[in-house]
Design a protein around this motif. Sequence first.
Motif, PDB file in Angstrom:
ATOM      1  N   GLU A  27       0.748  -1.229  -0.153  1.00 38.24           N
ATOM      2  CA  GLU A  27      -0.066   0.015   0.047  1.00 38.24           C
ATOM      3  C   GLU A  27       0.776   1.123  -0.102  1.00 38.24           C
ATOM      4  O   GLU A  27       1.951   1.343   0.773  1.00 38.24           O
ATOM      5  CB  GLU A  27      -0.845   0.051   1.238  1.00 38.24           C
ATOM      6  CG  GLU A  27      -1.815   1.147   1.189  1.00 38.24           C
ATOM      7  CD  GLU A  27      -2.634   1.433   2.406  1.00 38.24           C
ATOM      8  OE1 GLU A  27      -2.861   2.219   3.127  1.00 38.24           O
ATOM      9  OE2 GLU A  27      -3.269   0.016   3.105  1.00 38.24           O
ATOM     10  N   VAL A  28       0.231   2.117  -0.717  1.00 37.51           N
ATOM     11  CA  VAL A  28       1.065   3.535  -0.737  1.00 37.51           C
ATOM     12  C   VAL A  28       0.172   4.647  -0.311  1.00 37.51           C
ATOM     13  O   VAL A  28      -1.132   4.752  -0.719  1.00 37.51           O
ATOM     14  CB  VAL A  28       1.572   3.865  -2.254  1.00 37.51           C
ATOM     15  CG1 VAL A  28       2.128   5.229  -2.120  1.00 37.51           C
ATOM     16  CG2 VAL A  28       2.517   2.820  -2.633  1.00 37.51           C
ATOM     17  N   HIS A  52       4.368   7.355   2.635  1.00 40.28           N
ATOM     18  CA  HIS A  52       4.351   5.922   3.759  1.00 40.28           C
ATOM     19  C   HIS A  52       4.108   4.969   2.813  1.00 40.28           C
ATOM     20  O   HIS A  52       2.978   4.778   1.733  1.00 40.28           O
ATOM     21  CB  HIS A  52       3.108   6.407   4.676  1.00 40.28           C
ATOM     22  CG  HIS A  52       3.237   7.264   5.841  1.00 40.28           C
ATOM     23  ND1 HIS A  52       2.702   7.309   7.006  1.00 40.28           N
ATOM     24  CD2 HIS A  52       4.183   8.279   5.854  1.00 40.28           C
ATOM     25  CE1 HIS A  52       3.119   8.643   7.563  1.00 40.28           C
ATOM     26  NE2 HIS A  52       3.735   9.065   6.918  1.00 40.28           N
ATOM     27  N   LEU A  53       5.100   4.049   3.139  1.00 40.39           N
ATOM     28  CA  LEU A  53       4.777   2.591   2.472  1.00 40.39           C
ATOM     29  C   LEU A  53       4.624   1.613   3.397  1.00 40.39           C
ATOM     30  O   LEU A  53       5.062   1.505   4.311  1.00 40.39           O
ATOM     31  CB  LEU A  53       5.984   2.377   1.649  1.00 40.39           C
ATOM     32  CG  LEU A  53       6.615   3.380   0.723  1.00 40.39           C
ATOM     33  CD1 LEU A  53       7.863   2.991   0.067  1.00 40.39           C
ATOM     34  CD2 LEU A  53       5.462   3.611  -0.393  1.00 40.39           C
ATOM     35  N   HIS A  86      -2.878   7.260  10.784  1.00 35.88           N
ATOM     36  CA  HIS A  86      -4.176   8.311  10.760  1.00 35.88           C
ATOM     37  C   HIS A  86      -3.834   9.075   9.401  1.00 35.88           C
ATOM     38  O   HIS A  86      -4.738   9.931   9.210  1.00 35.88           O
ATOM     39  CB  HIS A  86      -3.883   9.185  11.928  1.00 35.88           C
ATOM     40  CG  HIS A  86      -2.735   9.996  12.109  1.00 35.88           C
ATOM     41  ND1 HIS A  86      -1.437   9.617  12.307  1.00 35.88           N
ATOM     42  CD2 HIS A  86      -2.754  11.407  11.704  1.00 35.88           C
ATOM     43  CE1 HIS A  86      -0.479  10.662  12.402  1.00 35.88           C
ATOM     44  NE2 HIS A  86      -1.301  11.615  11.960  1.00 35.88           N
ATOM     45  N   LEU A  87      -2.680   8.738   8.741  1.00 32.99           N
ATOM     46  CA  LEU A  87      -2.603   9.636   7.505  1.00 32.99           C
ATOM     47  C   LEU A  87      -3.131   9.149   6.076  1.00 32.99           C
ATOM     48  O   LEU A  87      -2.813   9.324   5.288  1.00 32.99           O
ATOM     49  CB  LEU A  87      -1.083  10.220   7.300  1.00 32.99           C
ATOM     50  CG  LEU A  87      -0.656  11.204   8.508  1.00 32.99           C
ATOM     51  CD1 LEU A  87       0.884  11.496   8.333  1.00 32.99           C
ATOM     52  CD2 LEU A  87      -1.463  12.739   8.302  1.00 32.99           C
ATOM     53  N   ALA A  88      -3.478   7.700   6.396  1.00 33.46           N
ATOM     54  CA  ALA A  88      -3.958   6.602   5.215  1.00 33.46           C
ATOM     55  C   ALA A  88      -4.840   7.499   4.393  1.00 33.46           C
ATOM     56  O   ALA A  88      -4.961   7.359   3.076  1.00 33.46           O
ATOM     57  CB  ALA A  88      -4.130   5.405   5.709  1.00 33.46           C
ATOM     58  N   PRO A  89      -5.927   7.794   5.007  1.00 33.12           N
ATOM     59  CA  PRO A  89      -7.041   8.398   4.121  1.00 33.12           C
ATOM     60  C   PRO A  89      -6.823   9.297   3.167  1.00 33.12           C
ATOM     61  O   PRO A  89      -5.823  10.436   3.300  1.00 33.12           O
ATOM     62  CB  PRO A  89      -8.172   9.002   5.269  1.00 33.12           C
ATOM     63  CG  PRO A  89      -7.811   8.359   6.414  1.00 33.12           C
ATOM     64  CD  PRO A  89      -6.256   8.087   6.370  1.00 33.12           C
ATOM     65  N   ALA A  90      -7.292   9.403   1.992  1.00 32.65           N
ATOM     66  CA  ALA A  90      -6.617  10.280   0.789  1.00 32.65           C
ATOM     67  C   ALA A  90      -7.157  11.743   1.100  1.00 32.65           C
ATOM     68  O   ALA A  90      -6.668  12.720   0.596  1.00 32.65           O
ATOM     69  CB  ALA A  90      -7.532   9.919  -0.470  1.00 32.65           C
ATOM     70  N   ASP A  91      -8.100  12.048   2.111  1.00 35.96           N
ATOM     71  CA  ASP A  91      -8.614  13.343   2.208  1.00 35.96           C
ATOM     72  C   ASP A  91      -7.952  13.894   3.304  1.00 35.96           C
ATOM     73  O   ASP A  91      -8.024  15.167   3.846  1.00 35.96           O
ATOM     74  CB  ASP A  91      -9.903  13.561   2.315  1.00 35.96           C
ATOM     75  CG  ASP A  91     -10.611  12.786   3.624  1.00 35.96           C
ATOM     76  OD1 ASP A  91      -9.725  11.629   3.990  1.00 35.96           O
ATOM     77  OD2 ASP A  91     -11.495  12.817   4.146  1.00 35.96           O
TER      78      ASP A  91
END
Length: 326
Positions: free
Chosen positions: A257-258, A276-277, A319-324
């Motif tokens: 995942e990226v 983040h990877l 917590h930074l994974a969501p695109a928005d």
Amino acid sequence: MPHADHGHSHGHDDHDHRHGHDHGHAHGHGHSHAPADFGRAFAIGAGLNIAFVVVEAAAGLITHSLALVADAGHNLSDVLGLLMAWGAAAMAKQLPTARRSYGLRKGTILASLANAGLLLVAVGAIVWEAIRRLGAPEPLSPGPVMVVAIIGVVINTATALMFMRGQHDLNVRGAFLHMAADAAVSLGVVVAAAVIWIAPSWTWLDPAVSLVIAAVIVAGTWGLLRDSLDLALDAAPRGIDPEAVRAWLAARPGVTEVHDLHIWAMSTTETALTVHLIRPDNADADGFLHDTADALNSRFRIGHATLQIESGASGHACHLAPADVV
């Protein structure tokens, strides 16, 4: 050389200084695209154009040519643009400090934005004067006007040619557009003066040609303004496709995942990336980090890459994974 106990990976084109570590961050720096040294070109260009502004303004006052006086004012704004671009090039060389950790590189973007704005203001002045003169054409002494304008064509063309090879830098591109626009304006004055010499009643041609040239300048400046504004707002530089970078990172060995991908300009010539990877099996972590940072530099001209590796094993989503989320 590699050190297993540090948290950074730096990749340089001219030398290699790399660090890797357990908790999954890597930083890569590439300086092959740093601003070229156009100091000599800026100095020569500014000197020639300052001298020409003085000569052109004096000739305009002596011959009562408002066209020359207006063009001298336009050239003066371009000299200021050259000086701003020169100052920005010097700012880009300043070393980082604790507070300004990127140095003054961002100043190059602000200068290119100011340059584009200054060009449009100069065009506005030309259009205003041209419209006024269309309604009330001024008598013109075509001979002296042609001589001075031809000198302007030569000086501005020569100056523009000095900035031909640095088009990847927005400040150098801005300087080139300034000088090319000046050469075009001066050429328009030459043509208009020649026609008026043959047909004295065609004094309306001078402001008409000025309007055409103004339209050409706006067309050439619009891209510079758009790109400068994008970089000032931390958009990905034109020429770098964020989705292509994302797809390439997602295809890296072991990456599942990226997210939190950000690509922005540190200066008019240097690009940075953070991402983040998720890589559950973080085998050969140091080699992966170093190779990825180096490849981002060579493939996408992204010289300052910061990679954060997450295993995803804890069950807690970043917590930074969501695109928005920024």
